[in-house]
Design a protein around this motif. Structure first.
Motif, short mmCIF file in Angstrom:
data_model
loop_
_atom_site.label_atom_id
_atom_site.label_comp_id
_atom_site.label_asym_id
_atom_site.label_seq_id
_atom_site.Cartn_x
_atom_site.Cartn_y
_atom_site.Cartn_z
N THR A 2 0.83 -1.20 0.00
CA THR A 2 0.00 0.00 0.00
C THR A 2 0.87 1.25 0.00
O THR A 2 1.98 1.26 0.54
CB THR A 2 -0.94 0.05 1.22
OG1 THR A 2 -0.17 0.09 2.41
CG2 THR A 2 -1.89 -1.13 1.23
N SER A 5 -5.57 5.55 0.13
CA SER A 5 -4.51 4.59 -0.14
C SER A 5 -4.69 3.93 -1.49
O SER A 5 -5.82 3.72 -1.94
CB SER A 5 -4.51 3.47 0.91
OG SER A 5 -4.31 3.99 2.19
N ALA A 21 -3.47 0.30 -3.53
CA ALA A 21 -2.97 -1.05 -3.25
C ALA A 21 -2.37 -1.62 -4.53
O ALA A 21 -2.93 -1.48 -5.61
CB ALA A 21 -4.10 -1.95 -2.76
#
Length: 164
Positions: free
Chosen positions: A90, A98, A100
């Motif tokens: 992340t 965020s 990923a």
């Protein structure tokens, strides 16, 4: 004659350089204000530009593009080792947003704060249109989310991500 050709060549070079640079930021304004990032089920968009940061994009390019739109660098990174399909790396920005990544490719995003929204206006802290689901989770056209105890949206995510 040679001087005229030189001026034409310089003018063409300047025009080409300006066209290339203008493609790097949303048209009509400099990149940076938060809220320009649009949450999508297949990645992210940049409001008013037609530009997309799709799932599958290389990590370096995705982080650079999001940094440009949000106007600030990421504040940290981490990993989600217990995800189905293997661990995810992340990259996190202040304000609860965020990205990923798996094997260096963008696989999902997660928003835990109202800094960004979908094109329809769904954002963390906002109201869910209609009656919220009994279990608090929902799917709005591929953008998934969770409602808090107060009935407001507590988190949004899409793609391959392990929401908390």
């Amino acid at each position: 004659m040679a001087a005229a050709r030189g001026r034409v060549a310089i003018a063409c070079t300047v025009a080409l350089g300006m066209a290339v640079l203008s493609a790097c930021a949303p048209s009509g304004k400099s990149a940076g204000p938060s809220g320009d990032l649009i949450l999508k089920p297949d990645g992210l968009g940049v409001a008013g530009t037609g530009l997309e940061i799709g799932f599958g994009r290389a990590q370096a390019g995705a982080v650079q593009a999001v940094t440009r739109v949000l106007g600030e660098p990421p504040g940290g990174s981490g990993s989600l080792p217990a995800c189905s399909g293997g661990s995810l790396a992340t990259v996190n920005w202040a304000g609860g947003f965020s990205l990923a990544f798996r094997n260096g490719d963008l696989r999902g995003w997660h928003s835990g704060a109202g800094r960004v929204a979908t094109a329809s206006g769904l954002r963390v802290g906002g109201s869910y249109p209609g009656v919220g689901p009994a279990d608090g989770s929902f799917d709005s056209g591929g953008v998934r989310g969770r409602l808090g105890d107060d009935g407001r949206i507590a988190a949004l995510w899409a793609g391959d991500i392990c929401p908390g």
